[in-house]
Design a protein around this motif. Structure first.
Motif, PDB file in Angstrom:
ATOM      1  N   LEU A  85      57.971  18.792 134.969  1.00 54.81           N
ATOM      2  CA  LEU A  85      58.555  18.492 133.498  1.00 54.81           C
ATOM      3  C   LEU A  85      59.914  18.855 133.300  1.00 54.81           C
ATOM      4  O   LEU A  85      60.747  18.185 132.814  1.00 54.81           O
ATOM      5  N   PHE A  86      60.389  20.357 133.621  1.00 55.66           N
ATOM      6  CA  PHE A  86      61.888  20.719 133.639  1.00 55.66           C
ATOM      7  C   PHE A  86      62.638  19.739 134.503  1.00 55.66           C
ATOM      8  O   PHE A  86      63.733  19.241 133.745  1.00 55.66           O
ATOM      9  N   TRP A  87      62.443  19.648 135.491  1.00 58.48           N
ATOM     10  CA  TRP A  87      63.226  18.655 136.393  1.00 58.48           C
ATOM     11  C   TRP A  87      63.336  17.298 135.845  1.00 58.48           C
ATOM     12  O   TRP A  87      64.355  16.770 136.088  1.00 58.48           O
ATOM     13  N   TYR A  88      62.233  16.777 135.311  1.00 61.57           N
ATOM     14  CA  TYR A  88      62.502  15.495 134.889  1.00 61.57           C
ATOM     15  C   TYR A  88      63.307  15.252 133.704  1.00 61.57           C
ATOM     16  O   TYR A  88      64.218  14.483 133.547  1.00 61.57           O
ATOM     17  N   LYS A  89      63.265  16.419 132.662  1.00 58.94           N
ATOM     18  CA  LYS A  89      64.248  16.441 131.805  1.00 58.94           C
ATOM     19  C   LYS A  89      65.482  16.575 132.013  1.00 58.94           C
ATOM     20  O   LYS A  89      66.540  16.106 131.879  1.00 58.94           O
ATOM     21  N   ALA A  90      65.787  17.554 133.227  1.00 54.26           N
ATOM     22  CA  ALA A  90      67.102  17.893 133.577  1.00 54.26           C
ATOM     23  C   ALA A  90      67.572  16.614 134.358  1.00 54.26           C
ATOM     24  O   ALA A  90      68.864  16.345 134.238  1.00 54.26           O
ATOM     25  N   ILE A 301      65.041  15.323 143.220  1.00 55.74           N
ATOM     26  CA  ILE A 301      66.282  16.245 142.820  1.00 55.74           C
ATOM     27  C   ILE A 301      67.556  15.803 143.692  1.00 55.74           C
ATOM     28  O   ILE A 301      68.797  15.483 142.952  1.00 55.74           O
ATOM     29  N   PHE A 302      67.443  16.016 145.028  1.00 57.09           N
ATOM     30  CA  PHE A 302      68.670  15.623 145.878  1.00 57.09           C
ATOM     31  C   PHE A 302      69.233  14.103 145.635  1.00 57.09           C
ATOM     32  O   PHE A 302      70.329  13.878 145.199  1.00 57.09           O
ATOM     33  N   HIS A 303      68.376  13.029 145.769  1.00 57.55           N
ATOM     34  CA  HIS A 303      68.706  11.708 145.548  1.00 57.55           C
ATOM     35  C   HIS A 303      69.192  11.290 144.367  1.00 57.55           C
ATOM     36  O   HIS A 303      70.247  10.655 144.212  1.00 57.55           O
ATOM     37  N   ILE A 304      68.506  11.717 143.293  1.00 56.22           N
ATOM     38  CA  ILE A 304      69.158  11.310 141.900  1.00 56.22           C
ATOM     39  C   ILE A 304      70.538  11.990 141.565  1.00 56.22           C
ATOM     40  O   ILE A 304      71.503  11.371 141.227  1.00 56.22           O
ATOM     41  N   THR A 305      70.517  13.132 142.026  1.00 60.91           N
ATOM     42  CA  THR A 305      71.964  14.077 141.959  1.00 60.91           C
ATOM     43  C   THR A 305      72.910  13.234 142.529  1.00 60.91           C
ATOM     44  O   THR A 305      74.105  13.098 142.143  1.00 60.91           O
ATOM     45  N   VAL A 306      72.698  12.779 143.941  1.00 61.23           N
ATOM     46  CA  VAL A 306      73.794  12.235 144.843  1.00 61.23           C
ATOM     47  C   VAL A 306      74.010  10.726 144.095  1.00 61.23           C
ATOM     48  O   VAL A 306      75.213  10.604 143.962  1.00 61.23           O
ATOM     49  N   ILE A 307      73.308  10.188 143.562  1.00 65.65           N
ATOM     50  CA  ILE A 307      73.510   8.767 143.243  1.00 65.65           C
ATOM     51  C   ILE A 307      74.309   8.667 141.746  1.00 65.65           C
ATOM     52  O   ILE A 307      75.347   8.181 141.893  1.00 65.65           O
ATOM     53  N   PHE A 308      73.824   9.662 141.123  1.00 70.11           N
ATOM     54  CA  PHE A 308      74.494   9.539 139.669  1.00 70.11           C
ATOM     55  C   PHE A 308      75.772  10.536 139.494  1.00 70.11           C
ATOM     56  O   PHE A 308      76.698  10.242 138.790  1.00 70.11           O
ATOM     57  N   VAL A 309      75.639  11.555 140.225  1.00 69.05           N
ATOM     58  CA  VAL A 309      76.964  12.569 140.431  1.00 69.05           C
ATOM     59  C   VAL A 309      78.112  12.154 141.402  1.00 69.05           C
ATOM     60  O   VAL A 309      79.106  12.027 141.034  1.00 69.05           O
TER      61      VAL A 309
END
Length: 355
Positions: A85-90, A301-309
């Motif tokens: 849930l924490f990572w979902y929100k982050a 965590i990894f793929h969402i961060t890479v795509i959007f950041v």
């Protein structure tokens, strides 16, 4: 079980394939071969993920519900739910920043709206906050009720969707049975897939080490998946190409409709059957996917961060690349995700040894 990790890894890799391309380009910029078959195939990912979630619970937790340490195991599941849930929100913030206002982000964090790319984590987190309480009851439930439960829950979800207004709160409807205005996964709407996974997990556990029995189970799942796809073909008829293109564009995904679910479930069962039939040998052969399946949360965590950041923000690729380029980037991202998880696990193991 390596085969279960492989099936989960395939599901997550297909999600990354969908997110990576669609996170950079609108559907109108996709090539015809990009929509069908490439993007259409990714529509089996969520269904496979939910089924494998149930399989894992059926293997790792249901048999232990009568043990003295069940409370500790249940609490670990609950803590896992809170972590997700924490990572979902982050990750919701990471997905939305730069493209949405602070007010829109706040509304999404407070469940007045929902994100798109990380919403499956929202389902997973909420499910882990109530399913652990259900598992002991599931273990004691008569077999006939367990086997009928996916259909019963699907029927309840369908009835509520069409006959109950959820006190005029569309977000509550979205969380439970889904809503056409919100891209989210309903607990009751997708719960039948988790229950199906629990049933498959119960069948798999005593048969996994026996190659003959495991392959027989895989064959039965493949046969059911093939029947669903044949039924999809018959209902689509001469318009199959148009139906596949609409499915690739997410038509019928939220709330789930018949044609989408026939295609998605048929493909998911075939991929699960392939993973089970291949066993450890196939899991070793496709080790990068198996590695992704061992840590799905880290993969998100990894793929969402890479795509959007990285891709969207730092490199400015949003709506600025061709479909083949976006596809190539995404395939590299799948490989990079597997490598990152492998490195992370090695670093974590080294740190534990030093302690």
């Amino acid at each position: 079980m390596d085969a279960v990790d492989l099936a989960r890894g395939i599901a997550v890799a297909l999600m990354i394939l969908s997110h990576g391309v669609n996170g950079l380009l609108p559907f109108d910029d996709f090539t015809d071969w990009g929509l069908v078959p490439v993007h259409a195939v990714t529509k089996v990912a969520s269904t496979l993920f939910f089924i494998v979630f149930g399989v894992a619970l059926g293997i790792a937790f249901v048999p232990k519900t009568n043990r003295p340490d069940w409370a500790q195991r249940r609490n670990r599941l609950l803590l896992r739910g809170l972590l997700i849930l924490f990572w979902y929100k982050a990750l919701t913030v990471i997905e939305m920043y730069g493209q949405h206002s602070r007010g829109e982000i706040a509304d999404t964090l407070l469940y007045r709206d929902f994100p798109s790319y990380v919403e499956v984590l929202g389902f997973y987190a909420v499910a882990l906050l109530w399913l652990p309480w259900l598992l002991p009851l599931w273990a004691r439930t008569p077999a006939w009720l367990r086997w009928s439960s996916p259909l019963l829950l699907a029927g309840l979800s369908w009835w509520l969707l069409r006959h109950f207004d959820f006190w005029g709160v569309p977000q509550l409807q979205a969380l439970l049975v889904e809503h056409p205005d919100y891209y989210t996964w309903g607990q009751l709407a997708r719960g039948p897939l988790v229950l199906l996974g629990l049933l498959i997990g119960g069948l798999l556990l005593p048969r996994y080490r026996d190659a003959g029995q495991r392959i027989a189970l895989a064959g039965a799942l493949a046969a059911i998946g093939a029947v669903l796809l044949v039924l999809f073909q018959q209902l689509a008829g001469a318009g199959r190409e148009e139906v596949l293109q609409s499915i690739a564009r997410n038509a019928g995904k939220h709330p789930p409709e018949l044609m989408f679910m026939l295609f998605s479930m048929g493909g998911a069962l075939l991929l699960l059957a392939l993973s089970l039939a291949g066993g450890q040998a196939l899991a070793r052969l496709l080790r990068p996917l198996t590695i992704i399946g061992t840590n799905a949360l880290m993969a998100f965590i990894f793929h969402i961060t890479v795509i959007f950041v990285l891709f969207r923000d730092a490199l400015g690729y949003l709506h600025a690349v061709s479909y083949p380029y976006a596809l190539a980037l995404t395939l590299l991202l799948i490989a990079a995700t597997s490598l990152w998880i492998w490195l992370w696990e090695r670093m974590w193991a080294m740190w534990r040894r030093k302690r």
